[in-house]
Motif scaffolding. Structure first.
Motif, short mmCIF file in Angstrom:
data_model
loop_
_atom_site.label_atom_id
_atom_site.label_comp_id
_atom_site.label_asym_id
_atom_site.label_seq_id
_atom_site.Cartn_x
_atom_site.Cartn_y
_atom_site.Cartn_z
N ALA A 98 0.86 -1.19 0.00
CA ALA A 98 0.00 0.00 0.00
C ALA A 98 0.88 1.23 0.00
O ALA A 98 1.86 1.29 0.75
N SER A 99 0.53 2.20 -0.85
CA SER A 99 1.36 3.40 -0.87
C SER A 99 0.50 4.66 -0.91
O SER A 99 -0.69 4.62 -1.25
N ILE A 100 1.15 5.75 -0.57
CA ILE A 100 0.47 7.05 -0.60
C ILE A 100 0.51 7.55 -2.04
O ILE A 100 1.59 7.78 -2.59
N ASP A 126 1.54 -3.07 -6.22
CA ASP A 126 2.05 -4.43 -6.36
C ASP A 126 3.51 -4.53 -5.93
O ASP A 126 3.99 -5.58 -5.57
N ASP A 127 4.20 -3.42 -5.98
CA ASP A 127 5.63 -3.46 -5.70
C ASP A 127 5.91 -3.42 -4.21
O ASP A 127 5.04 -3.12 -3.41
N ASN A 128 7.17 -3.69 -3.87
CA ASN A 128 7.57 -3.64 -2.48
C ASN A 128 7.98 -2.20 -2.12
O ASN A 128 9.09 -1.93 -1.70
N VAL A 129 7.02 -1.29 -2.33
CA VAL A 129 7.26 0.12 -2.03
C VAL A 129 6.07 0.63 -1.21
O VAL A 129 5.18 -0.12 -0.86
N GLY A 130 6.09 1.91 -0.93
CA GLY A 130 5.00 2.48 -0.14
C GLY A 130 5.27 2.28 1.35
O GLY A 130 6.42 2.29 1.79
N ILE A 131 4.19 2.09 2.12
CA ILE A 131 4.34 1.92 3.57
C ILE A 131 4.85 0.50 3.81
O ILE A 131 4.08 -0.46 3.71
N ILE A 132 6.14 0.38 4.10
CA ILE A 132 6.68 -0.98 4.19
C ILE A 132 6.54 -1.57 5.59
O ILE A 132 6.52 -2.77 5.76
N ASP A 152 13.03 7.40 -2.12
CA ASP A 152 13.58 7.77 -0.81
C ASP A 152 12.96 6.94 0.30
O ASP A 152 11.77 6.60 0.24
N LEU A 153 13.76 6.66 1.33
CA LEU A 153 13.23 5.99 2.53
C LEU A 153 12.89 7.07 3.56
O LEU A 153 13.77 7.82 4.00
N ILE A 154 11.61 7.14 3.89
CA ILE A 154 11.11 8.17 4.82
C ILE A 154 10.69 7.48 6.12
O ILE A 154 10.11 6.39 6.08
N CYS A 155 10.98 8.12 7.23
CA CYS A 155 10.50 7.60 8.51
C CYS A 155 9.66 8.69 9.17
O CYS A 155 10.12 9.80 9.38
N MET A 156 8.40 8.35 9.46
CA MET A 156 7.55 9.27 10.23
C MET A 156 7.46 8.72 11.65
O MET A 156 7.34 7.51 11.83
N ILE A 193 8.47 4.41 4.94
CA ILE A 193 7.83 4.53 3.64
C ILE A 193 8.91 4.63 2.56
O ILE A 193 9.82 5.47 2.69
N ILE A 194 8.81 3.79 1.55
CA ILE A 194 9.64 4.02 0.36
C ILE A 194 8.76 4.83 -0.58
O ILE A 194 7.72 4.34 -1.06
#
Ligand SMILES: CC(C)(COP(=O)(O)OP(=O)(O)OC[C@H]1O[C@@H](n2cnc3c(N)ncnc32)[C@H](O)[C@@H]1OP(=O)(O)O)[C@@H](O)C(=O)NCCC(=O)NCCS
Length: 329
Positions: free
Chosen positions: A3-5, A170-176, A305-309, A323-324
């Protein structure tokens, strides 16, 4: 499946309450507020608007940013501790104002951690195959629960909203990954005593100003720094990542000294820490969402980018996610 933003937006009311304004209201000074908190001004919701109105404006911007039709949204989650009313949920009010119908809508009360909690709830529903596009809104009118005779709290808070559209990827991106925590043991450090089922509104509760937020600032400060730093460390560790892999950390904006403390304990340089506290103060659940939107729109976040909230709030609650970033621009 992930799932991604795919869209993000925010809305800040126009009215500004500056430190100079507060100097006329309570015994404080611009110098004290700036050095002890980092805050210079905050936004205040107009009288004829409520949290749902701020949330709807943010939601419209997120929908536009995602380039989807609002009819594609199949759930609304609203993070707020300043709901329009005790019930119905602010999420249902937002649904109606967006002209939507017949999709599940509910509020979550996780205070300042609400946006990150909401993103994880959305991710979970999407990964479980129950939904495809979810609107997560964080909308707060903190000014409505702020006692403007209490200098210890009134300098800290502001109003605003943020929204995100979360969609299946489908990819290994978004909220990991997300790390969510809470401890009710410390509920008495930050709370609004009256107005709920424990202490319904009476003349006495109003006279005693019990519908306003009460806070033990210095105890919270210590717990906040440790809980946020631990959340970052734990989520990195269980994903076999180190702090230097993070492109940008977006912490809850409660106090610049808390943010600096978290950066120090996690070995993340302040250049990689997004800060906008000087403009808005603490907007509870909306803070990290607004910060994420500003970071994206100001070009501080790029695809891959790898983001950390990371956040912390009443409950007590704390939360972090990784999040990627998968969106262009
Ligand atoms: C509230 C906070 C800014 C106070 O800063 P602090 O450095 O801990 O200050 P203290 O509470 O120890 O107070 C120091 C002095 O400043 C005074 N003070 C408090 N607010 C003040 C203000 N707005 N202006 C001037 N003086 C103030 C206090 O009365 C105290 O005076 P005293 O020493 O004569 O008793 C800080 O504790 C904080 O940010 N805590 C976390 C709050 C938070 O994040 N809440 C939301 C969680 S999501």
């Amino acid at each position: 499946m992930g799932a991604s933003i795919i869209g993000i937006g925010s809305y800040l009311p126009e009215k500004v309450l500056s430190n100079a304004d507060l100097e006329k209201m309570v015994d404080t000074s611009d110098e004290w507020i700036v050095t002890r908190t980092g805050i210079r001004e905050r936004r205040i919701c107009p009288e004829d608007m409520a949290s749902s109105d701020l949330g709807v404006e943010a939601a419209k911007r997120a929908i536009t940013d995602a380039a989807i039709s609002s009819n594609e949204i199949d759930m609304i989650v609203c993070a707020t501790i300043t709901a329009d009313m005790v019930f119905p949920s602010t999420a249902c009010i937002i649904q109606n104002k967006l002209g939507l119908n017949d999709i599940p809508c509910f509020d979550i009360s996780a205070a300042c951690s609400g946006f990150i909690y909401g993103l994880e709830i959305a991710r979970s529903f999407i990964v479980a195959g129950k939904c495809e596009k979810i609107l997560v809104v964080a909308a707060e009118c903190m000014s409505r629960v702020t006692d403007y005779t209490d200098r210890a709290t009134c300098v800290l808070l502001g109003d605003g909203a943020a929204a995100a559209i979360i969609a299946k990827t489908d990819d290994n991106v978004g909220i990991i990954d997300s790390y969510l925590g809470a401890s009710g043991l410390y509920g008495n450090l930050l709370y609004v005593p009256a107005g709920g089922s424990k202490m319904p509104a009476t003349h006495e509760t109003v006279e005693k100003r019990l519908h306003y937020m009460k806070m033990e600032g210095s105890s919270l400060f210590r717990i906040a720094v440790n809980a946020m730093a631990e959340s970052v460390k734990k989520i990195l560790e269980r994903n076999n990542l180190t702090a230097d892999r993070i492109s940008l950390i977006i912490p809850h904006q409660a106090n610049i000294r808390i943010i600096q403390g978290v950066a120090k304990l996690t070995d993340i340089p302040m250049e990689k820490v997004f800060v906008n506290i000087e403009k808005y103060g603490n907007m509870s659940a909306a803070s990290v969402g607004v910060a994420l939107d500003e970071a994206v729109k100001s070009g501080k976040i790029h695809k891959g980018d790898l983001i950390c909230m990371v956040s912390f709030g009443a409950g007590l609650t704390w939360a972090a996610n990784l999040i990627i970033w998968s969106k262009d621009g």
